[in-house]
Design a protein around this motif. Structure first.
Motif, PDB file in Angstrom:
ATOM      1  N   SER A 518      -3.727  -8.330  -7.919  1.00 53.08           N
ATOM      2  CA  SER A 518      -3.052  -7.212  -7.224  1.00 53.08           C
ATOM      3  C   SER A 518      -1.876  -7.781  -6.430  1.00 53.08           C
ATOM      4  N   LEU A 519      -0.880  -6.860  -6.248  1.00 54.82           N
ATOM      5  CA  LEU A 519       0.257  -7.210  -5.393  1.00 54.82           C
ATOM      6  C   LEU A 519      -0.003  -6.687  -3.965  1.00 54.82           C
ATOM      7  N   LEU A 520       0.111  -7.566  -3.060  1.00 59.05           N
ATOM      8  CA  LEU A 520      -0.103  -7.163  -1.653  1.00 59.05           C
ATOM      9  C   LEU A 520       1.095  -6.335  -1.177  1.00 59.05           C
ATOM     10  N   PRO A 521       0.900  -5.437  -0.291  1.00 57.71           N
ATOM     11  CA  PRO A 521       2.002  -4.606   0.206  1.00 57.71           C
ATOM     12  C   PRO A 521       3.122  -5.496   0.724  1.00 57.71           C
ATOM     13  N   GLY A 522       4.382  -5.068   0.423  1.00 62.38           N
ATOM     14  CA  GLY A 522       5.542  -5.822   0.830  1.00 62.38           C
ATOM     15  C   GLY A 522       6.777  -5.280   0.156  1.00 62.38           C
TER      16      GLY A 522
END
Length: 1317
Positions: A518-522
């Protein structure tokens, strides 16, 4: 008898010469009453006499008190010569005389002295003191004083006053009062300790007033001092010297250890009774005891740990008791609680307890050594062990209760103990130190030992701790790289794959489940997407890619296992550029530059969003043509715009208001090229190049002093600049004293402005403090300034003087001066000056008061006229002759200055000043003798050499050496009674002094002649001893009256010398009572003669009055007979006869001497005298014969024929018929025809001496009337014997019959005594 007949013959011859002249006669002599304050030299009264012969009369005064008066011999006017004193001599007699040159007539006049109030009360004793108890009731008499005033009437009624009480406090002023009888009464309560223990009262006694010199006068005594000491009584309880006592003692103190000393003292300071101590209560009985001296000692074992609930303190009640009971019969005591803190001793070691604070009881039975706990493997450092409830406790205190905590054991390196140091009680925690060593895969259990060691004694306890490890997911997924670099074109489409090489691996395998991505929020999360299973990265929305917005994206890719353990890696995605953006100019350009010196330097800020450092983003600047573009240059690369020369606002079209608009074009170098235009507005500003100008270069204003808030003046200024910013003027004020003013500015039209100068409302200018103010007014523009646009004007504010300051006296002009007394100095002696800071001052000096003091005591107004002060301050001697040092030592002139021009609103007077004038003494007072009406009497045979016989007292009112008196005897005479004088040198004078009173004692040098009569007149001189001035002297004459032996009287007693000597004081007291004289006894002797069987001894004495006169024998006899009580007492003491010492001697030689002198003078009458003497002798002889014949005839005459005619005592001529009643015969038968009664009865008169105690100078002895009843019968009188014989010669038969008749008819006449015949 012949000499008697001679005197009878001479008497008519002497009377012839006297009867020819009439004596003068005094008119009615007045009873003179004179006031004792009558001045010497004043008329007292006048003597008036008449003479029938009109002879010239001469008046005189004599007597013992004649020295008081002086009489004019021709007019009889009597003036006072010596001062009178009622208290010494209230009345006296003088002998006045008048002489017509032949006969002198004398009369005795009594003078009465009227009392005046000339005496001040005098205290009979000046040493008054008393000791009184402090409990003396109010109203009690402390002591009594007595003062006497010699005056009479109200002037002698004494009143008492308390002038001062020392110490003078509110409590002592009315503490005492004095009654009318001189009793000092306590008027308030005493206290030895709370009030004074000693009081001193200054008393004064005054009379009730009277007249002196015809004026009301009240006399007061000199003050006396009464010392009153207050005696302390035991009426107070003791008191501790400190309000609180506390101490500390170690709990291991030995028995008898001194802990604390308490001290109490008797509150009765004057008694200071012994105080004993005892412990009357204690919170720990038996632990402590107290000794007699107040020392508290340990008497039992101590344990601090027992006092934990009592704050480690023991409370002891100490009672201090005085040895003796108080005045109420009770014990005098006081109690106080004493605090003793028991300090700790290190007698315990720390122990471990399985409990939680604060619920631990710490009983010794609860101490443990084994503990357990739990912790996760790889727990972070400082994570504490779960389930471990360990408490360490040391009951000691302070350092003794401090202990150290440490770990040991096989796993001690993996853990720490917290805390490492503690005191008392503390919760102990074991925390993770090394997480790596806490590994479940290596060990399931770990063991440590917790050690608690006393920091002082190092005694320790050990607790064993077992730690159980819990297994956790301690492995995370791992990417092959921690950082990935990726690229993508900015114009790519959606779904484009960026990369598929970002997979992760998990060392734990499948135990904790598969890996998900998953891509972390940013930033970029909405542009890219990742596949959760494979980890492939794709473009999510290609339209959003724009390199100009963001050229690089950083994404965080996370890989998570089934145990929720995760790891991350960073993805860097770079967006590749294309030329799709025109240049962008940042902001707007409005440049403001001041004219003339202002430079334009502005850089056009532009950018291109295409990739930097490429042609797509490289920019080129150019200036488009315009009206004013030739005045500027533009750098094509940097875009810097500059002016080519100075700018002048006046060169610009006025309609543009100084604004210049230029157009700049910005283009990039890409393919194709893109550009953007921007306008630059340059505003040339007007600078403040014109200074404000005041309409005047300087201003001068006037303002009244003492006028707060007044307007001072107005200043104006103008600025040539046209803009409001540059021509707006503000004013500022500076300079010394500027804080006293306020400058209010006001803007006017066309660049004008004015400033109003005011005094502050609370500022009150003072001309005397500062006469003017030099102020600086600045006019300036408050806006941006190119030049120093400030103008300056000088303002001078002059303070107009208002006469508001009071004058002040110059202290140097009030320095004390000295002025000699008694007319020694004249004119001006001082100059009092004053000053006034006001310019319009009109000063004058005035005298406020004059204070006269002598010895520090106010003497009233005696010096008020001595000096005068003029309005200019000149001090003059006003009454030079009146200045008297003896009346006043110091004159204080109280002066002040007045400013006549002072404004009515202000005080015109200065403070009072004192000019001290010291009066210096001159030798201007002649010594004077104190009037002393004492009469000095000398009895020569009683006084001895070196004995004082008289004294004089003198004073000199001068001071110091000028007032020392020396006495000397100038001359001494003996004045005989016949008027003759002889100089003598038998006296000397010695001096003594007391309290300024000099006494000269006149002493005898040798014995005096006791046979001569007269008065010693001694002239005494008193001379002062000045050091500079000539000495002054005065003289007085002292009369010493002598009492010669002629006044010596002999008193004969029936008792012997010893008895008379034993009773001499009683005899003298009786004689003094009868005579009111002083009795001087010469000697007492026994009588050897037997002529008087009843007399055994005699006492020779003198009876002298206070005026020097003495009693004669006859006067003494009369006085004794008048006082029956004294006579009775003297008779009881054995007095028999009072006679003269010379009564044993005959006065005939004196009489014969007188006769011989008469015979010598009258020789021509000798023959007649002899014949007369013969005739007289013959008749005397015939008288004796007739007496014998009468006796014979009497014996023949029957007794019945005798007539009972009463006898006339003292004479032989009994009736007018010259018949003898006893014999009943004619007088011719006795031959008495030629004899006078005085001649014939001379001897019979002497027979009357037996009737009384008589003092006849011619008698040989005293005869007493009342003889004792058993005394022998006296010898029979001849005539009585003859008659008795005749009666006895009758017939024997008739003897018995006639016996009864004889008792009835016959008698004995004691008055008829023929013994002398």
């Amino acid at each position: 008898m012949a000499w008697l007949w001679l005197l009878c013959a001479l008497l008519p011859a002497f009377m012839v010469s006297v009867t020819a002249n009439s004596p003068p006669v005094f008119q009615d002599l007045p009873i003179v009453s004179l006031a004792e304050d009558l001045p010497v030299g004043s008329m007292a009264f006048q003597l008036v006499a008449t003479d029938h012969d009109n002879d010239q009369l001469t008046y005189g005064i004599s007597g013992l008190n004649a020295n008081y008066f002086s009489v004019a011999s021709d007019t009889g006017v009597v003036t006072l010569a010596s001062p009178l004193d009622y208290e010494t001599l209230p009345s006296f007699e003088i002998t006045v005389s008048v002489n017509d040159q032949q006969i002198q007539v004398t009369r005795v006049m009594r003078v009465f002295v009227e009392d005046r109030n000339d005496n001040a009360p005098v205290f009979l004793n000046t040493g008054f003191s008393a000791n009184i108890s402090e409990t003396l009731p109010v109203g009690s008499v402390v002591l009594s004083v007595l003062a006497e005033d010699k005056d009479t009437g109200l002037a002698g009624v004494v009143q008492y006053f308390i002038e001062k009480v020392i110490p003078s406090t509110d409590n002592s002023i009315d503490l005492f009062r004095i009654l009318a009888d001189g009793s000092i009464v306590l008027n308030g309560s005493l206290s030895y300790n709370n009030k004074s223990a000693f009081y001193q009262l200054e008393l004064k006694a005054c009379d009730s007033g009277g007249k002196l010199n015809d004026k009301p006068k009240t006399q007061c005594s000199q003050p006396v001092f009464v010392s009153i000491s207050v005696i302390d009584e035991p009426d107070l309880d003791p008191r501790f010297v400190r309000e609180f006592y506390s101490a500390s003692v170690a709990e291991d103190a030995a028995l008898g250890t001194s802990v604390l000393t308490v001290e109490a003292v008797d509150s009765d300071k004057g008694i200071n009774d012994i105080v004993t101590y005892s412990i009357t209560n204690s919170t720990r009985p038996g632990w402590f005891d107290i000794e007699k001296d107040g020392v508290i000692v340990v008497s039992g074992s101590l344990d601090r740990e027992e006092l934990l609930l009592d704050n480690e303190e023991v409370q002891i009640q100490v009672t201090a008791t005085e040895k003796n009971h108080n005045i109420y019969g009770q014990e005098a005591k006081v109690s106080m609680w004493v605090t003793i803190r028991v300090t700790d001793v290190n007698d315990h070691k720390p122990e471990f307890y399985n409990c939680s604070l604060p619920d631990c009881s710490f009983s010794p039975q609860e101490a443990q050594v084994n503990f357990t706990g739990y912790v996760d493997e790889h727990a972070s450092a400082r994570i504490s062990i779960d389930g471990l409830t360990m408490v360490a406790y040391d009951p000691d205190q302070g350092e003794s209760g401090t202990f150290l905590l440490s770990l040991k054991g096989q796993d001690a390196e993996a853990f720490n103990v917290s805390p490492e140091r503690a005191a008392g009680s503390v919760s102990v925690q074991v925390v993770v130190r090394n997480s790596e060593m806490v590994d479940y895969e290596k060990k399931r259990e770990m063991f440590v030992e917790v050690v608690a060691a006393d920091s002082v004694s190092m005694n320790s306890s050990v607790a064993n701790v077992t730690i159980y490890l819990r297994n956790i997911n301690d492995h995370r997924p791992v990417f092959s790289q921690s950082f990935y670099e990726l690229t993508v074109p900015e114009n790519c489409t959606t779904g484009t794959v960026v990369t598929n090489n970002t997979q992760a691996t998990d060392l734990d395998g499948d135990e904790w489940g598969p890996i998900t991505y998953s891509l972390l929020p940013g930033n970029g999360e909405d542009l890219f997407a990742v596949d959760p299973n494979s980890g492939e990265l794709t473009v999510k929305n290609g339209e959003l890619l724009d390199r100009e917005k963001q050229s690089v994206y950083y994404l965080t890719l996370q890989a998570t296992d089934g145990g929720n353990q995760s790891t991350t890696t960073t993805l860097q995605i770079t967006v590749l550029d294309i030329n799709d953006n025109a240049p962008v100019v940042q902001g707007s350009y409005n440049v403001f530059v001041p004219e003339e010196d202002g430079d334009v330097s502005v850089t056009i800020q532009a950018y291109d969003n295409d990739q930097p450092d490429t042609n797509n983003s490289r920019l080129h600047f150019s200036l488009l043509p315009g009206p004013y573009s030739h005045n500027f240059s533009l750098d094509p690369n940097s875009g810097l715009l500059r002016n080519l020369g100075p700018l002048d606002r006046e060169a610009i079209d006025p309609a543009l208001e100084g604004r210049i608009v230029l157009t700049v074009r910005v283009a990039d170098c890409g393919e194709p090229s893109l550009s953007t235009d921007v306008n630059v507005t340059i505003t040339v500003e007007d600078i403040n190049d014109n200074l404000p100008i005041f309409n005047q270069s300087s201003y001068e204003f006037l303002v009244l002093e003492r006028d707060p808030g007044a307007q001072v003046g107005t200043v104006k200024a103008w600025d040539a600049d046209q803009t409001a910013a540059n021509n707006r003027i503000s004013f500022t004020l500076s300079g010394t004293g500027a804080n006293n003013f306020i400058l209010q500015g006001k803007v006017l039209e066309q660049g004008w402005a004015e400033g109003a100068l005011w005094l502050l409302p609370d500022v009150d200018l003072d001309y005397e403090t500062q006469k003017s103010f030099n102020l600086i007014v600045n006019a300036e523009n408050p806006g941006p300034q190119v030049l120093n646009s400030t103008a300056t004007a000088m303002v001078t504010v002059s303070v107009v003087d208002v006469n508001d300051e009071p004058p002040t006296l110059n202290a140097i002009s009030l320095q004390s001066i000295s002025v000699a007394e008694n007319g020694s100095e004249h004119g001006q002696v001082a100059q009092v000056t004053a000053k006034d800071v006001d310019t319009t001052a009109l000063l004058r000096i005035e005298l406020v008061n004059v204070i006269c003091t002598k010895g520090g005591v106010d003497v009233g107004s005696v010096c008020h006229g001595w000096f005068s002060v003029d309005a200019d301050g000149s001090v003059y001697i006003n009454q030079s002759e009146a200045i008297d040092y003896e009346a006043c030592h110091l004159v204080t002139l109280v002066v002040r200055a007045q400013d006549l021009a002072t404004d009515p609103r202000f005080d015109a007077y200065s403070s009072n000043g004192s000019l001290l004038i010291h009066i210096t003494d001159k030798n201007d007072n002649t010594p004077y003798f104190l009037p002393d009406n004492q009469t000095f009497v000398i009895i020569p045979e009683l006084v001895l050499p070196d004995q004082q016989v008289a004294s004089v007292q003198a004073r000199d009112e001068d001071s110091e050496g000028n007032g020392i008196i020396k006495f000397s005897i100038l001359k001494a005479y003996f004045v005989r009674n016949d008027g003759t004088t002889d100089p003598v040198q038998v006296f000397r004078i010695t001096r003594s002094v007391e309290a300024g009173l000099f006494t000269g004692s006149i002493e005898l040098l040798s014995n005096l002649d006791s046979t001569i009569q007269g008065t010693y007149q001694v002239t005494v001189q008193a001379q002062d001893q000045p050091t500079v001035d000539p000495p002054l002297e005065t003289q007085t004459t002292v009369n010493l009256f002598t009492v010669d032996q002629s006044y010596r009287v002999r008193l004969q007693f029936s008792t012997d010398r010893e008895d008379v000597g034993a009773n001499v004081e009683e005899i003298k007291a009786a004689l003094i009572q009868a005579t009111r004289t002083s009795v001087y006894v010469v000697r007492i002797q026994n009588i050897d003669s037997v002529a008087r069987a009843r007399v055994s001894s005699y006492m020779d004495a003198y009876f002298v009055f206070s005026n020097g006169s003495a009693l004669t024998l006859s006067e003494l006899n009369v006085m004794i007979r008048k006082d029956q009580d004294a006579l009775r007492q003297l008779l009881q003491l054995g007095l028999v006869v009072v006679s003269s010492q010379e009564s044993q001697e005959s006065d005939q030689p004196k009489l014969l001497t007188s006769v011989i002198i008469g015979l010598v003078v009258s020789l021509v009458l000798v023959l007649v005298i002899m014949i007369t003497a013969i005739v007289c002798l013959r008749k005397s002889y015939h008288r004796k014969l007739r007496a014998m014949k009468a006796g014979k005839e009497a014996r023949k005459t029957p007794i019945e024929t005798a007539t009972s005619t009463a006898a006339i005592p003292g004479t032989n001529v009994y009736n007018t018929d010259r018949a003898n009643p006893v014999l009943d015969l004619p007088t011719k038968d006795l031959g008495l025809e030629c004899h006078s009664s005085s001649d014939l009865d001379y001897h019979s008169l002497n027979s009357l001496d037996e009737n009384s105690v008589d003092l006849d100078m011619d008698s040989k002895e005293f005869k007493w009337k009342d003889l004792p009843r058993d005394s022998p019968e006296p010898a029979p009188e001849p005539l009585t014997a003859v008659l008795s014989e005749r009666s006895g010669g009758t017939g024997g038969q008739q003897k018995k019959k006639k016996e009864e008749e004889k008792k009835k008819l016959s008698f004995t006449n004691p008055s008829l005594d023929t013994t002398d015949l």
